[in-house]
Design a protein around this motif. Structure first.
Motif, PDB file in Angstrom:
ATOM      1  N   GLY A   1      -2.592   3.839  -4.770  1.00 58.63           N
ATOM      2  CA  GLY A   1      -1.667   3.184  -3.861  1.00 58.63           C
ATOM      3  C   GLY A   1      -2.049   3.468  -2.426  1.00 58.63           C
ATOM      4  O   GLY A   1      -2.519   4.564  -2.108  1.00 58.63           O
ATOM      5  N   VAL A   2      -1.868   2.496  -1.554  1.00 58.21           N
ATOM      6  CA  VAL A   2      -2.198   2.648  -0.135  1.00 58.21           C
ATOM      7  C   VAL A   2      -0.905   2.875   0.637  1.00 58.21           C
ATOM      8  O   VAL A   2       0.010   2.052   0.609  1.00 58.21           O
ATOM      9  CB  VAL A   2      -2.938   1.413   0.399  1.00 58.21           C
ATOM     10  N   VAL A   3      -0.840   4.026   1.309  1.00 65.83           N
ATOM     11  CA  VAL A   3       0.355   4.413   2.063  1.00 65.83           C
ATOM     12  C   VAL A   3       0.066   4.249   3.552  1.00 65.83           C
ATOM     13  O   VAL A   3      -0.953   4.771   4.038  1.00 65.83           O
ATOM     14  CB  VAL A   3       0.752   5.862   1.748  1.00 65.83           C
ATOM     15  N   PRO A   4       0.923   3.522   4.296  1.00 63.94           N
ATOM     16  CA  PRO A   4       0.659   3.329   5.733  1.00 63.94           C
ATOM     17  C   PRO A   4       0.690   4.652   6.496  1.00 63.94           C
ATOM     18  O   PRO A   4       1.588   5.473   6.324  1.00 63.94           O
ATOM     19  CB  PRO A   4       1.807   2.409   6.179  1.00 63.94           C
ATOM     20  N   HIS A   5      -0.315   4.841   7.340  1.00 60.36           N
ATOM     21  CA  HIS A   5      -0.395   6.024   8.210  1.00 60.36           C
ATOM     22  C   HIS A   5       0.229   5.671   9.558  1.00 60.36           C
ATOM     23  O   HIS A   5       0.184   4.510   9.986  1.00 60.36           O
ATOM     24  CB  HIS A   5      -1.864   6.428   8.383  1.00 60.36           C
ATOM     25  N   PRO A   6       0.820   6.634  10.253  1.00 66.46           N
ATOM     26  CA  PRO A   6       1.389   6.336  11.577  1.00 66.46           C
ATOM     27  C   PRO A   6       0.403   5.701  12.544  1.00 66.46           C
ATOM     28  O   PRO A   6       0.807   4.975  13.460  1.00 66.46           O
ATOM     29  CB  PRO A   6       1.852   7.713  12.078  1.00 66.46           C
ATOM     30  N   SER A   7      -0.891   5.960  12.374  1.00 69.09           N
ATOM     31  CA  SER A   7      -1.900   5.365  13.258  1.00 69.09           C
ATOM     32  C   SER A   7      -2.118   3.886  12.979  1.00 69.09           C
ATOM     33  O   SER A   7      -2.773   3.199  13.756  1.00 69.09           O
ATOM     34  CB  SER A   7      -3.222   6.112  13.108  1.00 69.09           C
ATOM     35  N   GLY A   8      -1.578   3.403  11.867  1.00 69.13           N
ATOM     36  CA  GLY A   8      -1.771   2.005  11.497  1.00 69.13           C
ATOM     37  C   GLY A   8      -2.749   1.816  10.356  1.00 69.13           C
ATOM     38  O   GLY A   8      -2.811   0.735   9.768  1.00 69.13           O
ATOM     39  N   ASP A   9      -3.542   2.840  10.056  1.00 67.90           N
ATOM     40  CA  ASP A   9      -4.472   2.745   8.939  1.00 67.90           C
ATOM     41  C   ASP A   9      -3.736   2.975   7.620  1.00 67.90           C
ATOM     42  O   ASP A   9      -2.581   3.417   7.586  1.00 67.90           O
ATOM     43  CB  ASP A   9      -5.593   3.781   9.087  1.00 67.90           C
ATOM     44  N   GLY A  10      -4.430   2.685   6.527  1.00 73.53           N
ATOM     45  CA  GLY A  10      -3.887   2.947   5.207  1.00 73.53           C
ATOM     46  C   GLY A  10      -4.592   4.134   4.574  1.00 73.53           C
ATOM     47  O   GLY A  10      -5.813   4.261   4.669  1.00 73.53           O
ATOM     48  N   VAL A  11      -3.834   5.030   3.938  1.00 74.39           N
ATOM     49  CA  VAL A  11      -4.387   6.195   3.254  1.00 74.39           C
ATOM     50  C   VAL A  11      -4.209   5.984   1.755  1.00 74.39           C
ATOM     51  O   VAL A  11      -3.105   5.661   1.295  1.00 74.39           O
ATOM     52  CB  VAL A  11      -3.691   7.491   3.705  1.00 74.39           C
ATOM     53  N   VAL A  12      -5.295   6.181   1.005  1.00 76.41           N
ATOM     54  CA  VAL A  12      -5.255   5.952  -0.438  1.00 76.41           C
ATOM     55  C   VAL A  12      -4.742   7.201  -1.151  1.00 76.41           C
ATOM     56  O   VAL A  12      -5.284   8.294  -0.981  1.00 76.41           O
ATOM     57  CB  VAL A  12      -6.651   5.577  -0.965  1.00 76.41           C
TER      58      VAL A  12
ATOM     59  N   ASP B   1      10.105  11.495   3.998  1.00 74.62           N
ATOM     60  CA  ASP B   1       9.499  11.522   5.338  1.00 74.62           C
ATOM     61  C   ASP B   1       8.911  12.903   5.635  1.00 74.62           C
ATOM     62  O   ASP B   1       7.825  13.012   6.228  1.00 74.62           O
ATOM     63  CB  ASP B   1      10.535  11.162   6.400  1.00 74.62           C
ATOM     64  N   SER B   2       9.621  13.951   5.229  1.00 73.71           N
ATOM     65  CA  SER B   2       9.105  15.312   5.438  1.00 73.71           C
ATOM     66  C   SER B   2       7.828  15.535   4.647  1.00 73.71           C
ATOM     67  O   SER B   2       6.883  16.181   5.121  1.00 73.71           O
ATOM     68  CB  SER B   2      10.153  16.344   5.028  1.00 73.71           C
ATOM     69  N   LEU B   3       7.787  14.993   3.436  1.00 71.26           N
ATOM     70  CA  LEU B   3       6.579  15.103   2.612  1.00 71.26           C
ATOM     71  C   LEU B   3       5.408  14.401   3.276  1.00 71.26           C
ATOM     72  O   LEU B   3       4.301  14.960   3.359  1.00 71.26           O
ATOM     73  CB  LEU B   3       6.832  14.521   1.229  1.00 71.26           C
ATOM     74  N   LEU B   4       5.637  13.198   3.782  1.00 77.22           N
ATOM     75  CA  LEU B   4       4.549  12.455   4.415  1.00 77.22           C
ATOM     76  C   LEU B   4       4.075  13.140   5.691  1.00 77.22           C
ATOM     77  O   LEU B   4       2.871  13.165   5.971  1.00 77.22           O
ATOM     78  CB  LEU B   4       4.984  11.015   4.713  1.00 77.22           C
ATOM     79  N   GLN B   5       4.991  13.687   6.465  1.00 76.76           N
ATOM     80  CA  GLN B   5       4.583  14.409   7.672  1.00 76.76           C
ATOM     81  C   GLN B   5       3.677  15.581   7.315  1.00 76.76           C
ATOM     82  O   GLN B   5       2.672  15.849   7.992  1.00 76.76           O
ATOM     83  CB  GLN B   5       5.825  14.907   8.427  1.00 76.76           C
ATOM     84  N   GLU B   6       4.001  16.276   6.229  1.00 78.40           N
ATOM     85  CA  GLU B   6       3.171  17.392   5.784  1.00 78.40           C
ATOM     86  C   GLU B   6       1.818  16.890   5.297  1.00 78.40           C
ATOM     87  O   GLU B   6       0.779  17.533   5.527  1.00 78.40           O
ATOM     88  CB  GLU B   6       3.890  18.162   4.684  1.00 78.40           C
ATOM     89  N   VAL B   7       1.802  15.738   4.636  1.00 79.32           N
ATOM     90  CA  VAL B   7       0.540  15.160   4.165  1.00 79.32           C
ATOM     91  C   VAL B   7      -0.352  14.814   5.351  1.00 79.32           C
ATOM     92  O   VAL B   7      -1.553  15.112   5.360  1.00 79.32           O
ATOM     93  CB  VAL B   7       0.800  13.914   3.293  1.00 79.32           C
ATOM     94  N   TRP B   8       0.226  14.157   6.373  1.00 76.65           N
ATOM     95  CA  TRP B   8      -0.603  13.742   7.519  1.00 76.65           C
ATOM     96  C   TRP B   8      -1.189  14.950   8.245  1.00 76.65           C
ATOM     97  O   TRP B   8      -2.366  14.953   8.608  1.00 76.65           O
ATOM     98  CB  TRP B   8       0.227  12.907   8.498  1.00 76.65           C
ATOM     99  N   SER B   9      -0.375  15.983   8.455  1.00 76.07           N
ATOM    100  CA  SER B   9      -0.888  17.172   9.144  1.00 76.07           C
ATOM    101  C   SER B   9      -1.933  17.896   8.297  1.00 76.07           C
ATOM    102  O   SER B   9      -2.935  18.408   8.821  1.00 76.07           O
ATOM    103  CB  SER B   9       0.259  18.115   9.501  1.00 76.07           C
ATOM    104  N   SER B  10      -1.736  17.924   6.980  1.00 78.32           N
ATOM    105  CA  SER B  10      -2.718  18.557   6.097  1.00 78.32           C
ATOM    106  C   SER B  10      -4.020  17.776   6.077  1.00 78.32           C
ATOM    107  O   SER B  10      -5.106  18.365   6.035  1.00 78.32           O
ATOM    108  CB  SER B  10      -2.151  18.677   4.681  1.00 78.32           C
ATOM    109  N   LEU B  11      -3.925  16.460   6.106  1.00 79.27           N
ATOM    110  CA  LEU B  11      -5.136  15.631   6.158  1.00 79.27           C
ATOM    111  C   LEU B  11      -5.926  15.914   7.424  1.00 79.27           C
ATOM    112  O   LEU B  11      -7.158  16.019   7.385  1.00 79.27           O
ATOM    113  CB  LEU B  11      -4.769  14.147   6.087  1.00 79.27           C
ATOM    114  N   ASP B  12      -5.224  16.020   8.549  1.00 81.64           N
ATOM    115  CA  ASP B  12      -5.914  16.328   9.810  1.00 81.64           C
ATOM    116  C   ASP B  12      -6.616  17.680   9.724  1.00 81.64           C
ATOM    117  O   ASP B  12      -7.769  17.816  10.165  1.00 81.64           O
ATOM    118  CB  ASP B  12      -4.916  16.316  10.973  1.00 81.64           C
ATOM    119  N   ARG B  13      -5.946  18.673   9.166  1.00 77.77           N
ATOM    120  CA  ARG B  13      -6.560  20.001   9.036  1.00 77.77           C
ATOM    121  C   ARG B  13      -7.768  19.952   8.110  1.00 77.77           C
ATOM    122  O   ARG B  13      -8.803  20.567   8.389  1.00 77.77           O
ATOM    123  CB  ARG B  13      -5.540  21.006   8.498  1.00 77.77           C
TER     124      ARG B  13
END
Length: 352
Positions: free
Chosen positions: A199-210, A317-329
C-alpha cells in the motif's frame, strides 16, 4: 492475480554463425583469392526491470529463454547478421541467482535497469582470415561458438520502505487498509493474509511511501513453519519495521518475543532494523489493563510503545509521525554508512 515470488528458468545465448569458405571468381580478376565472410555473433539474453510487473507469475509458464543465433557468413567477404538480443522483463526488486553455484548474479531494483545474463557466442571466421604466403587458397573456416547457458533462480524482494510485522490476526491488514488504498482480505481468523500486500501511504512532503504487510510470521517461521519463511525476504529491503502486537491476546509480551526471536534467527540484519512497536486493538480493553500491558511491553523492548486501534482509526497520526521520523533517521544512517564505505575505498585505492 497469483503472487509468485520465486521461479527457476534456463537461459541460453544465441550461437554464433559459422564462417564461410568462398572464393572470388569474377571476370577480369584472375587472382581473386578467398572471400568467405565471418559468421554473425549470437544474441544475448538480457533481463530488464520494469515497474508494471508485481510478481514472477509469467515465469511459471515459460521456463526457457533462448536468444537468436547469428547467421552464417556470406561470399564476397560478407559478415553474417548478428542474432537479436532477447529482452526479458522482470519486476523491480528481482534478485538473480545461479542455480549451480548459488552465486548472486545481479539485483535489479531500478526501473529500466538491465543485466546481461547470457552472452551470445562469437561468429566463426571465414576462410579469408587464413590467407597466408604459404596458403594462398585456404579451404577451411571456423564454426560459430555456442552462447552461454545458465540455470537461474529468480527471487522477488518487494521494494517497500516500511514493513508491517506481527503474529497472525494482529491487525496488519487492517492497518494497511486504513492507511492506504490497499484492500487486502480481512477476517477474524488467523492466516487470512496469504501473500504480502502493498500500500502507498501519502508522505507530508507529497511523495508516496510504500508499506508492506508481511503475512504468516509465527514461531519457527525462519525454519519454514507457516508462511513466514516464504515472505521474510520481503522485509530485507525495508528501512523501518512496524511491529504490531495484539493487545487483546492472552500474552502480548510473549507474542512480541516470538517475532523478535524469528527476526534474529532469520538474520540478514533484520533484528537490527529500526522498529516501531505498537499495541493494536486498544479500543477493546480497559484503559487500566492497557496501561499495565504497555508498561510491561516497554520494559521488555526497551523503547516507547504506541497504543493504537487500526479498526477504530485511533492514534494513527502518532504512528505515522513516528514512521516518518524513523525513516529520516534510517536514511541518514545509510547515507553515513555509504559515505564511510566510500572513504574507506578511497583510502585503499593506492594499494590496488
Amino acid at each position: 492475480m497469483r503472487f509468485i515470488d520465486r521461479a527457476e528458468v534456463y537461459v541460453k545465448g544465441g550461437k554464433g554463425g559459422d564462417g564461410m569458405v568462398a572464393f572470388r571468381r569474377e571476370k577480369y580478376v584472375p587472382a581473386g583469392g578467398p572471400a568467405g565472410g565471418n559468421g554473425g555473433r549470437g544474441g544475448a539474453v538480457i533481463f530488464r526491470a520494469v515497474p508494471n510487473l508485481q510478481t514472477l507469475l509469467d515465469f511459471r509458464f515459460v521456463h526457457i529463454f533462448a536468444a537468436q543465433d547469428g547467421t552464417r557468413g556470406g561470399p564476397k567477404n560478407l559478415t553474417g547478421a548478428a542474432g537479436a538480443d532477447l529482452i526479458v522483463d522482470v519486476p523491480c526488486g528481482t534478485v538473480i541467482y545461479d542455480n549451480d553455484t548459488d552465486e548472486c548474479i545481479g539485483d535489479l531494483t531500478e526501473p529500466d535497469q538491465k543485466l546481461t545474463i547470457a552472452q551470445g557466442g562469437k561468429g566463426g571466421l571465414g576462410n579469408k582470415h587464413f590467407l597466408s604466403n604459404r596458403n594462398r587458397a585456404p579451404e577451411h573456416a571456423l564454426p560459430g561458438l555456442p552462447g552461454e547457458e545458465r540455470s537461474l533462480r529468480l527471487e522477488l524482494k518487494l521494494l517497500a520502505e516500511v514493513g508491517i510485522i506481527g503474529l497472525p490476526n494482529a491487525g496488519k491488514s487492517t492497518l494497511i487498509s486504513v492507511l492506504s488504498a490497499a484492500r487486502p482480505k480481512i477476517a477474524d481468523y488467523p492466516f487470512t493474509t496469504l501473500v504480502p500486500n502493498l500500500g502507498v501511504v501519502p508522505h507530508p512532503s507529497g511523495d508516496g511511501v510504500v508499506f508492506a504487510d508481511i503475512p504468516g510470521l509465527i514461531e519457527g517461521a525462519h525454519a519454514g513453519t507457516g508462511l513466514g519463511h516464504e515472505f521474510l525476504r520481503h522485509i530485507e529491503r525495508t528501512h523501518v519495521l512496524v511491529h504490531l502486537v495484539d493487545a487483546t491476546a492472552p500474552d502480548p509480551i510473549q507474542n512480541y518475543r516470538v517475532i523478535q526471536q524469528e527476526l534474529e534467527a532469520y538474520g540478514h540484519g533484520l533484528e537490527k532494523r529500526l522498529q516501531i512497536v505498537a499495541l493494536n486493538k486498544t479500543d477493546a480493553i480497559a484503559p487500566q489493563v492497557l496501561a499495565e500491558i504497555r508498561a510491561d511491553l516497554q520494559s521488555c523492548c526497551g523503547q516507547d510503545v504506541l497504543a493504537i486501534s487500526a479498526i477504530a482509526q485511533q492514534h494513527l497520526d502518532s504512528l505515522l509521525q513516528e514512521v516518518w521520523s524513523s525513516l529520516d533517521r534510517a536514511k541518514q544512517q545509510r547515507a553515513e554508512q555509504q559515505r564511510v564505505e566510500e572513504e574507506s575505498m578511497a583510502t585503499l585505492q593506492p594499494f590496488f
